[in-house]
Design an enzyme around this catalytic site. Structure first.
Site, short mmCIF file in Angstrom:
data_model
loop_
_atom_site.label_atom_id
_atom_site.label_comp_id
_atom_site.label_asym_id
_atom_site.label_seq_id
_atom_site.Cartn_x
_atom_site.Cartn_y
_atom_site.Cartn_z
N THR A 138 -10.18 -10.46 -4.77
CA THR A 138 -9.46 -11.72 -4.96
C THR A 138 -10.40 -12.77 -5.57
OG1 THR A 138 -8.10 -11.14 -3.07
CG2 THR A 138 -7.97 -13.42 -3.80
N LYS A 140 0.83 -1.21 0.00
CA LYS A 140 0.00 0.00 0.00
C LYS A 140 0.87 1.27 0.00
CE LYS A 140 -3.69 -2.48 0.26
NZ LYS A 140 -4.51 -2.65 -0.94
N ASP A 151 -20.98 -16.48 -11.00
CA ASP A 151 -22.03 -15.89 -11.85
C ASP A 151 -21.76 -14.44 -12.21
OD1 ASP A 151 -23.70 -18.18 -12.25
OD2 ASP A 151 -24.07 -18.11 -10.09
N ASN A 152 -20.75 -13.84 -11.59
CA ASN A 152 -20.38 -12.48 -12.02
C ASN A 152 -19.92 -12.48 -13.48
OD1 ASN A 152 -21.06 -11.39 -9.57
ND2 ASN A 152 -19.00 -11.61 -8.72
N SER A 211 -11.25 -2.38 -0.08
CA SER A 211 -10.66 -3.53 0.60
C SER A 211 -11.76 -4.50 1.05
CB SER A 211 -9.89 -3.06 1.83
OG SER A 211 -8.97 -2.07 1.46
N ALA A 212 -11.48 -5.79 0.87
CA ALA A 212 -12.37 -6.86 1.35
C ALA A 212 -13.77 -6.79 0.71
CB ALA A 212 -12.45 -6.85 2.88
N CYS A 213 -13.82 -6.39 -0.56
CA CYS A 213 -15.09 -6.39 -1.30
C CYS A 213 -15.06 -7.42 -2.43
CB CYS A 213 -15.39 -5.02 -1.86
SG CYS A 213 -15.92 -3.86 -0.60
N HIS A 236 -5.92 0.76 -7.11
CA HIS A 236 -6.31 -0.34 -6.22
C HIS A 236 -7.25 -1.26 -7.01
CE1 HIS A 236 -8.19 -1.46 -2.04
NE2 HIS A 236 -7.20 -2.27 -2.35
N ARG A 274 -5.55 -13.30 7.31
CA ARG A 274 -5.03 -13.22 5.94
C ARG A 274 -4.22 -14.43 5.54
NH1 ARG A 274 -5.97 -8.35 2.82
NH2 ARG A 274 -7.22 -7.05 4.21
#
Ligand code: OXD
Ligand code: MN
Length: 605
Positions: free
Chosen positions: A261, A214, A501-502, A256-258, A234, A375
């Site tokens: 990955t 970061k 499904d995205n 972050s964290a949405c 990002h 993590r």
């Protein structure tokens, strides 16, 4: 000092001088210059096992996997202790905490003075980006944490690739880190963009301590990128091969964290045969205009530092398989058989385990077994979907950019910006519900332009202008889309299936990029028609689809007020073009909610 000292990194006069200065201040017992070798990794790992910094997981089942337990109050990024220290306050902008550089040094020098007494100082030269790339940048991290060294070896290219890239140049980022006493009272992450330097003390947590990530690859790189005409973002980078074997690349900014990955490692649903997804990056993209007028992107990292809870065969089978080897886990629970466990794991809760702090835990416990921001740190090479272009020094050409966030209401599943300028506006007005990746309350709506609010190393008004300038220089700019996987109905149920499904949404996006894809124009942009998103084999009803795609102008009135605050906050640094987009949206919404008879009367007056 090891073998490398004489003939390697310390032969570089700029690094030598800086190491000497830092050593004089921090007074380590020993200096070790890291060469990135496997022998060095094994030695450090053995030391960590002896001190308890690492706990070996079941090596038969999970070779090369270890558990690290952090200090209980050092589990996430601490944005309130993170500063951008520019000579002029206005250059850091209202989006950053600011301190004059001299004051920041005066504040931290006493904390660093003698901080490494009784410890080893590790000097870690690292390369962000593939060797031989015009995108790549060198950093040197000095740290007194073995865990940081082992993690940097995963997340960056340590040793010879960095030194070779640097050559005789003095152009490297100086990243100074010490655990200090780990007290939040004496924790600071200070960035000095004008000196290409970071000083971080008091935390061992990834985003605060792995300074290539970061701090360098986003905050300092965004500053450099503005000077040099590129973008540090990002963003994940995903490769998609369609059934006609055409390759497409999508970059996506999400807070972050949405789910970056998960999206970066997407597994196409079986109902959409012929699609193949490959992973270029899951967190950071460096994007540069190419000679062909397109935007090219690469991932400067060489590993993944992902959120563990919720990772399962259902949500992300690629990641789940990837983290069975050569992975450092931080703050997960430990089962009696030496394997890790977390909330959202495929396996049911164990009858008994040790929680993330090493305390006895049972399913009856009121607390989580794994920390919500626990993590994994895993080499990219372990990822089965890793793109063959991962090491390509030229990067990959981007067809579409996504701006996504966690929003239960108002924001449709997907819509398309009318052009780059409108797309920049969609990015600039992004807001998301907060997650556990940073300390503070979870689930609170906060503004997060381009998902860069915590990571933009300069005034965001100037950053928006830079986005407009970069776009103006592209003859074939990516198309820009806003997505929201998290819309819920009135009773709080998620309306969209998400994960694999995205791809159905991405398929529509690629159709739009190619000039097809059915859409209706709305006040906010082009939204798919009810039948435009391929629902083959998917049980999302027409009613839910309609709700997912709904744009209710009345609901957007509130958004306009929020955007006005953003405009005010950046004053005259807010680009004129984005003000114009804001006013245009307000006009469209007003027209849509004003009853026709009123419009008539206004016209009569
Ligand atoms: C991360 C974050 O760790 O965004 O990637 O916090
Ligand atoms: Mn991130």
């Amino acid at each position: 000092m090891n073998r490398m000292a004489e003939k390697g990194v310390l032969a570089h006069p700029g690094i030598r001088k800086w190491v000497d200065e830092v050593a004089a201040m921090t007074r380590p017992d020993r200096i070790l210059v890291c060469d990135g070798s496997e022998a060095e990794r094994d030695e450090l790992t053995a030391e960590c096992l002896a001190t308890g910094e690492l706990i070996a997981l079941n090596q038969q089942r999970m070779p090369g996997c270890y558990l690290h337990r952090s200090a209980p109050h050092d589990v996430a990024r601490t944005e309130h202790l993170t500063y951008v220290c520019t000579a002029r306050h206005d250059d850091a902008g209202p989006n950053n905490n600011w301190m004059p550089p001299a004051d920041a040094r005066a504040r931290l020098t006493p904390l660093f003075t003698g901080a490494m007494q009784g410890r080893t100082m590790y000097v870690v030269p690292f390369l962000m980006g593939p060797p031989g790339s015009r995108f790549s940048k060198v950093g040197v991290e000095i740290t007194d944490s073995r865990y940081v060294v082992l993690s940097m070896r995963i997340m960056t290219r340590v040793g010879p690739p960095a030194l070779e890239h640097l050559g005789a140049s003095d152009d490297f980022t100086r990243c100074l880190h010490s655990l200090g006493d780990l007290s939040p009272e004496r924790r600071f992450i200070m960035h000095f963009p004008e000196q290409n330097t970071v000083w971080s003390i008091g935390s061992g947590y990834g985003g605060n301590a792995l300074l290539g990530k970061k701090c360098m690859a986003l905050r300092l790189a965004s500053w450099l990128a503005r000077k040099e005409g590129w973008l540090a973002e990002h963003m994940l980078i995903l490769g998609l091969e369609d059934p006609q074997k055409q390759m497409h690349y999508i970059a996506g900014a999400f807070p972050s964290a949405c789910g970056k990955t998960n999206l970066a490692m997407l597994v196409p649903p079986k109902e959409l045969p012929g699609w193949k997804a490959t992973t270029v990056g899951d967190d950071i993209a460096w994007l540069r205009p190419g000679a062909d007028g397109r935007l090219w992107a690469l991932n400067p990292e060489s590993g993944f530092f992902g959120v563990v809870p919720g990772t399962s065969h259902k949500t992300n089978p690629t990641a789940f398989d990837m983290i069975q080897r050569n992975t450092i886990y931080t703050n997960v629970a430990l089962r009696a058989d030496g394997t890790p466990w977390w909330e959202g794991h495929d396996d049911p809760p164990p009858a008994a385990a040790l929680d993330w702090q090493g305390r006895a835990w049972t399913p009856a416990s009121t607390e989580k077994a794994a920390h919500p921001n626990s993590r994994f740190t895993t080499p990219a090479a372990e990822c089965a979907s890793l793109s063959p272009e991962f090491e390509n020094p030229n990067g990959v050409p981007i067809d579409a950019i996504l701006f996504g966030a966690r929003r239960q209401r108002r924001i449709p599943l997907v819509y398309q910006a009318r052009n780059w300028q409108h797309g920049t506006f969609l990015g600039a007005t992004l807001s998301s519900e907060t997650t556990a990746a940073a300390t503070g309350k979870v689930g609170v709506l906060r503004r997060d332009p381009m998902a860069m609010w915590p990571f933009c190393g300069y005034n965001m008004g100037d950053y928006f202008q830079h986005w407009l300038d970069v776009g103006a220089g592209l003859t074939r700019p990516p198309k820009i889309f806003r997505v929201n996987w998290f819309r819920t109905n009135a009773s709080g149920r998620y309306l969209w299936a998400g994960f694999s499904d995205n791809l159905r949404v991405l398929k529509w996006i690629l159709e739009r990029c190619a000039g097809g894809g059915k859409a209706v124009e709305t006040v906010v942009g082009a939204v798919p028609t009810l039948d435009a998103i391929d629902r083959t084999g998917l049980t999302v009803s027409d009613a839910d689809m309609a709700e997912l795609l709904k744009v209710d102008p009345a609901e957007w009135v509130e958004a306009i007020a929020g955007q006005e605050e953003l405009m005010q906050m950046f004053g005259n640094r807010m680009p004129r073009e984005l003000r114009a987009e804001h006013e245009d949206l307000a006009r469209r919404i007003n027209a849509a909610i004003t009853p026709p008879d009123l419009i008539g009367r206004e016209g009569d007056e």
